[in-house]
Write a protein that holds these residues in place. Structure first.
Motif: not given
Length: 283
Positions: A36-49, A236-247
């Motif tokens: 069962i493939l759940v995450l499909r090439g997921l890329s995210i970053g969490v900046p310090q602080g 569906q296991g992948r990132i479709v949008l990203e941006g600042s919270a306001q964006e």
């Protein structure tokens, strides 16, 4: 189906995480039970602080992402089969869960999971267990200072606390581990609106006062984006949008799919939202 042209929405599409991030997931793939493939090439970053929100509907793979980061996948017959997870510049992809806690990762699981037969203070002490025989009075005082209500209830049995009180206790217990990154899985689940507001206000407070990095996964996109610095939307296991919270708050698709708002900013009916969701162009 073809992917949505994210550039036309004013929100950047998924990109490789910055090297300065405290936590990075690069092209992570997760499979359960070998099939069962759940995450499909997921890329995210969490900046310090910073506070980062990972949003999405049920089944999008949000909880699996946190389990991959915290090392809990083997307990559910899951594994990271591709990609890498880096924390503080160190590859933790194959590191066991206990060692990840020692490295500074702390997870509040969905549903709170307090020790119901222990007192509030005993629950907090359990949060510092892995640190060994140390004097934790200062840490208890720190948690009671942040959450005075817990101090007033320190001798109460946790099973008799309200849902909101248990959520606060779960976060307080996680803080006892002295984390560098606090991960929260659906902290608003099952709570009344006023309590949800209180929980997210507290998340913002500990981020600012303790310079604590926070990764929160939520279905309540409105509340999460109010306190977050950056956000990712998962389907569906992948990132479709990203941006600042306001964006993300200003993005018309996010308004339609996750905030229940039309172009005019007015709330849409359930029927309208359901109809529009059939036309998700990124799926």
């Amino acid at each position: 189906m073809s992917s949505v042209d994210l550039s036309s929405k004013g929100v950047a599409g998924p990109a490789a995480p910055a090297t300065s991030d405290l936590l990075t997931l690069e092209n992570v793939e997760v499979i359960y039970d070998d099939v069962i493939l759940v995450l499909r090439g997921l890329s995210i970053g969490v900046p310090q602080g910073k506070i980062v929100a990972l949003l999405g509907s049920n089944g999008a793979g949000k909880s699996t992402t946190l389990k991959a980061v915290s090392g809990l996948l083997p307990t559910e017959h899951g594994e990271v089969t591709d990609g890498s997870i880096t924390f503080g510049g160190k590859d933790i992809t194959r590191m066991d869960a206990a060692e990840r806690v020692r490295q500074g990762l702390s997870l509040c699981m969905e549903g709170r999971h307090v020790f119901e037969h222990l007192t509030v203070e005993e629950n907090l002490i359990a949060g510092a267990y892995f640190r060994g025989r140390i004097d934790i009075k200062a840490d208890l005082d720190m948690v009671y200072g942040l959450l005075p209500k817990l101090g007033d209830m320190r001798s109460r049995v946790a099973g008799y606390l309200s849902g909101g009180e248990q959520q606060m206790l779960a976060i307080g217990r996680a803080l006892m581990a002295k984390p560098k990154l606090l991960m929260l899985d659906e902290p608003s689940l099952g709570l009344a609106p006023l309590l949800v507001k209180e929980i997210f206000s507290f998340i913002k407070r500990i981020n600012e006062e303790m310079d604590l990095t926070v990764l929160v996964i939520e279905q309540n996109a409105r509340r999460a984006l109010e306190v977050a610095d950056h956000g990712y939307i998962m389907e569906q296991g992948r990132i479709v949008l990203e941006g600042s919270a306001q964006e993300l708050q200003d993005n018309p698709d996010v308004k339609e799919f996750y905030l229940g708002l039309g172009d005019s900013g007015n709330r849409k009916s359930f029927r309208d939202v359901k109809h529009y969701k059939r036309r998700k162009r990124w799926l």
